[in-house]
Each structure stands twice: as structure tokens, then as C-alpha cells.
Enzyme design. Sequence first.
Site, PDB file in Angstrom:
ATOM      1  N   ASP A  37       0.663  -1.152   0.147  1.00 54.47           N
ATOM      2  CA  ASP A  37       0.267  -0.174   0.021  1.00 54.47           C
ATOM      3  C   ASP A  37       0.892   1.254  -0.011  1.00 54.47           C
ATOM      4  O   ASP A  37       0.919   2.172   0.819  1.00 54.47           O
ATOM      5  CB  ASP A  37      -0.951   0.138   1.190  1.00 54.47           C
ATOM      6  CG  ASP A  37      -1.625  -1.249   1.203  1.00 54.47           C
ATOM      7  OD1 ASP A  37      -2.790  -1.089   0.737  1.00 54.47           O
ATOM      8  OD2 ASP A  37      -1.236  -2.272   1.876  1.00 54.47           O
ATOM      9  N   ASP A  70      -1.363  -3.011  -3.931  1.00 52.31           N
ATOM     10  CA  ASP A  70      -1.811  -1.489  -4.061  1.00 52.31           C
ATOM     11  C   ASP A  70      -0.290  -0.816  -4.465  1.00 52.31           C
ATOM     12  O   ASP A  70       0.147  -0.104  -3.566  1.00 52.31           O
ATOM     13  CB  ASP A  70      -2.374  -1.011  -2.774  1.00 52.31           C
ATOM     14  CG  ASP A  70      -3.885  -1.304  -3.057  1.00 52.31           C
ATOM     15  OD1 ASP A  70      -4.341  -1.828  -3.842  1.00 52.31           O
ATOM     16  OD2 ASP A  70      -4.566  -1.043  -1.977  1.00 52.31           O
ATOM     17  N   TYR A  73      -1.162   4.006  -6.805  1.00 53.80           N
ATOM     18  CA  TYR A  73      -2.434   4.816  -6.371  1.00 53.80           C
ATOM     19  C   TYR A  73      -2.767   5.807  -7.229  1.00 53.80           C
ATOM     20  O   TYR A  73      -1.844   6.444  -7.994  1.00 53.80           O
ATOM     21  CB  TYR A  73      -2.381   5.457  -5.055  1.00 53.80           C
ATOM     22  CG  TYR A  73      -2.547   4.472  -3.921  1.00 53.80           C
ATOM     23  CD1 TYR A  73      -3.659   3.911  -3.558  1.00 53.80           C
ATOM     24  CD2 TYR A  73      -1.377   3.829  -3.241  1.00 53.80           C
ATOM     25  CE1 TYR A  73      -3.792   3.170  -2.359  1.00 53.80           C
ATOM     26  CE2 TYR A  73      -1.463   3.064  -2.311  1.00 53.80           C
ATOM     27  CZ  TYR A  73      -2.985   2.590  -1.732  1.00 53.80           C
ATOM     28  OH  TYR A  73      -2.860   1.544  -0.729  1.00 53.80           O
ATOM     29  N   ASN A 108      -6.058  -3.966  -4.842  1.00 53.53           N
ATOM     30  CA  ASN A 108      -7.521  -3.717  -5.618  1.00 53.53           C
ATOM     31  C   ASN A 108      -7.373  -2.348  -6.261  1.00 53.53           C
ATOM     32  O   ASN A 108      -7.824  -2.476  -7.264  1.00 53.53           O
ATOM     33  CB  ASN A 108      -8.857  -3.497  -4.428  1.00 53.53           C
ATOM     34  CG  ASN A 108      -8.325  -2.589  -3.302  1.00 53.53           C
ATOM     35  OD1 ASN A 108      -7.196  -2.968  -2.687  1.00 53.53           O
ATOM     36  ND2 ASN A 108      -8.937  -1.560  -3.185  1.00 53.53           N
ATOM     37  N   HIS A 202      -3.176  -9.902  -0.951  1.00 55.13           N
ATOM     38  CA  HIS A 202      -3.267  -8.482  -0.509  1.00 55.13           C
ATOM     39  C   HIS A 202      -4.373  -8.367   0.762  1.00 55.13           C
ATOM     40  O   HIS A 202      -4.192  -7.460   1.427  1.00 55.13           O
ATOM     41  CB  HIS A 202      -3.971  -7.661  -1.695  1.00 55.13           C
ATOM     42  CG  HIS A 202      -4.202  -6.106  -1.463  1.00 55.13           C
ATOM     43  ND1 HIS A 202      -3.084  -5.529  -1.094  1.00 55.13           N
ATOM     44  CD2 HIS A 202      -5.432  -5.602  -1.416  1.00 55.13           C
ATOM     45  CE1 HIS A 202      -3.654  -4.015  -1.061  1.00 55.13           C
ATOM     46  NE2 HIS A 202      -5.068  -4.114  -1.157  1.00 55.13           N
ATOM     47  N   HIS A 211     -10.954  -2.244   6.910  1.00 53.70           N
ATOM     48  CA  HIS A 211     -11.532  -3.042   6.082  1.00 53.70           C
ATOM     49  C   HIS A 211     -12.178  -4.183   6.731  1.00 53.70           C
ATOM     50  O   HIS A 211     -13.129  -4.659   6.034  1.00 53.70           O
ATOM     51  CB  HIS A 211     -10.752  -3.350   4.672  1.00 53.70           C
ATOM     52  CG  HIS A 211     -10.044  -2.284   4.174  1.00 53.70           C
ATOM     53  ND1 HIS A 211     -10.692  -1.572   3.255  1.00 53.70           N
ATOM     54  CD2 HIS A 211      -9.123  -1.759   3.911  1.00 53.70           C
ATOM     55  CE1 HIS A 211     -10.393  -0.545   2.648  1.00 53.70           C
ATOM     56  NE2 HIS A 211      -9.103  -0.609   2.970  1.00 53.70           N
ATOM     57  N   HIS A 237      -3.350  -4.240   2.296  1.00 51.78           N
ATOM     58  CA  HIS A 237      -5.106  -3.673   2.347  1.00 51.78           C
ATOM     59  C   HIS A 237      -5.406  -2.592   3.519  1.00 51.78           C
ATOM     60  O   HIS A 237      -5.604  -1.462   3.334  1.00 51.78           O
ATOM     61  CB  HIS A 237      -6.067  -4.740   2.210  1.00 51.78           C
ATOM     62  CG  HIS A 237      -7.315  -4.345   1.682  1.00 51.78           C
ATOM     63  ND1 HIS A 237      -7.534  -3.733   0.715  1.00 51.78           N
ATOM     64  CD2 HIS A 237      -8.653  -4.963   2.115  1.00 51.78           C
ATOM     65  CE1 HIS A 237      -8.737  -3.492   0.492  1.00 51.78           C
ATOM     66  NE2 HIS A 237      -9.400  -3.898   1.242  1.00 51.78           N
ATOM     67  N   HIS A 239      -4.168  -0.207   5.871  1.00 51.19           N
ATOM     68  CA  HIS A 239      -2.908   0.432   6.050  1.00 51.19           C
ATOM     69  C   HIS A 239      -2.357   0.516   7.398  1.00 51.19           C
ATOM     70  O   HIS A 239      -2.581   1.692   8.262  1.00 51.19           O
ATOM     71  CB  HIS A 239      -3.494   1.970   5.567  1.00 51.19           C
ATOM     72  CG  HIS A 239      -3.874   1.952   4.192  1.00 51.19           C
ATOM     73  ND1 HIS A 239      -3.893   3.183   3.361  1.00 51.19           N
ATOM     74  CD2 HIS A 239      -3.881   1.124   3.127  1.00 51.19           C
ATOM     75  CE1 HIS A 239      -4.214   2.894   2.031  1.00 51.19           C
ATOM     76  NE2 HIS A 239      -4.181   1.492   2.026  1.00 51.19           N
TER      77      HIS A 239
END
Length: 320
Positions: A37, A70, A73, A108, A202, A211, A237, A239
Site C-alpha cells: 500500500d 496496492d 495509487y 484492488n 493483498h 476494511h 490492504h 493501512h
Amino acid sequence: MFLILCIFINGSFSKLERLGHPVTKSDGSLDILVFGDWGRKGGFNQSLVAHQMGIVGEQLDIDFVISVGDNFYDDGLKGDTDTSFEASFSHIYTHPSLQKQWYSVLGNHDYRGNVSAQLSQVLTQKDWRWFCRRSFVLCSGMVEFFFVDTNPFVKKYFTDPEDHTYDWSNVLPRKKYISNLLHDLDLEIKKSRATWKFVVGHHGIKTAGQHGVTQELVDQLLPILEENKVDLYINGHDHCLQHIGSEGEIQFLTSGGGSKAWRGDIQPWDPKELKLYYDGQGFMSLRITHSEVKFVFYDISGNVLHQSTVSKKSKTFGLF
């Protein structure tokens, strides 16, 4: 390039690509950095995390780096000429200790861009460190890493994508893709003779982060991990930095603090299982020997937040 194709003569067949990373230390040990991420062109403290990774990487003499997705971004890469690749990767992770092979899976946000771009050999030609696949197996000495594309498992990405557009080329039909992946993963883990077996994805299976638990993975992936006595499940996923686990069972490690963090929320979780929850930026290291695995979580300043070991002899873990 340190990628070696592993070829096995076996009565069963799996479509998962197998790679080998050579062991270079005399005692056979491996030292690895793990995070995810991250790809924000240096923003949200990405550059500071990268700097600290370089320092710790030098101290540990790391063998390679794992990214849990990720990578770019907010919407992945537009193509293999997208300058975000250099701006978020090549120009950020410049410390000499990080000039090692990187092994990456997709998150994602990566699926919101051009997936084939991240998988392209063109990126590897630009920066030799880069290696990314949907799912694959990495063997290195006494350990095997099973990298799993967890994105297609998440039903809401298909039924309620909100205002996002996902690149599902080579994934549809979804149910067949998932079925084939689970079959191949189960086959690969079962035939593994490695001392240690780690699965990397992930999305979280057990997580107290924003999440929350990915129920599709609990229902479909977790039974395979438990049946095959996998040692670690590693994800991003959320953070944050996180360790959930009980003695003698799979340890669930989240290392999603590569850039933007500080979500400010945590889901209720059994304190007997939740060994660490840190809502900020940072990363994790793994030291793997024949008898034990040690994992250490670091914050953005290099402070050790938490460390623990899992012993192969008794399948127990200890906290420091």
C-alpha cells in the site's frame, strides 16, 4: 536477475508459475522486507518509509523485498509507459540495500488500472528489480512463498464497484478463475517439501483494521491454509501494522503501512490473539532459519514496535 524457474516432475499439474531465489548466506538463512500500500509518488510519507527500509535493509543484509499490493495509487498504472512507475518505485526506493529483487502481487487499486502493464516485461526492462504476477510460487532454500491474487474473491468489486472501473481481463468468468486458483494453490502446497510455507495476498483474512475480515477468503482460502498447515499468512490492504495469532496456529501478519495511514479506527478483536495493532506507517522484516522465523515491525523512524518468533520444532511463538 535472480529469478530461476523451478521445474518439478510430478504426476499432478498446476498452472502456477514457479520461481526460485538463490540462497547466498552460508547458514541458509533469509532476510526479507515486507510492505504494501505504497505507490504515491513519495507522498504521505512514502519516501520516509523507503528511507527507513533502506537503513534496516542494510543492517539485515536483506535478500529480497515482498510487496503485498496496492503498488500504484489511486488507479494502478495506465500502461507500461506510465511515468508513475518511476515516480512511485524507481525514484523512491533508491537506497543501495533495496537494489534487490522485488516480488509483488496486485491490490484492488492496481486492478483499477491496466493490470497487464504491471505484469509486463517492459517494466522489468526499465527496472530489473520489478517482478509482479497475479499468483505464483517462490521457492528459496527451506521456504516456499505462495503468492495469491485475492482480488477476484471480493464479490463487491463485481456487484457494487461504486464509481470504480476494474480491469477483469483474463479473470472472467470469476467463479472459474477462483476455482482454478484454489485448486492449483492446494496442489502446490500439498506437494511442497519446504520447511516453511507462507502465503502472501493483498486482502486480510484476520484483521482488526478498517476494511475488516474478508469473508470470501475466510470461507474459501482459509480452509486450504489450515488443512495444509501453512505457517504465515501475510497481507496488506489495511493501512496498518498488525499481528494476530494463537500458539500452534497460523500467524496473520498485516504490513500495509507503506504510505498513507492513520485511519483512526480499529475493529474489536480478542486481545489474546491481537499481539500488535499499529495505525501508522511502517514495514516488516522476516528472518528465516531452519528452526525459526522471526518477524519484526518497524515504524517510520525505525523504532521496533513488535517482534515475535515462530519455532518449527514445537510450532510455538514467543513475544519480545
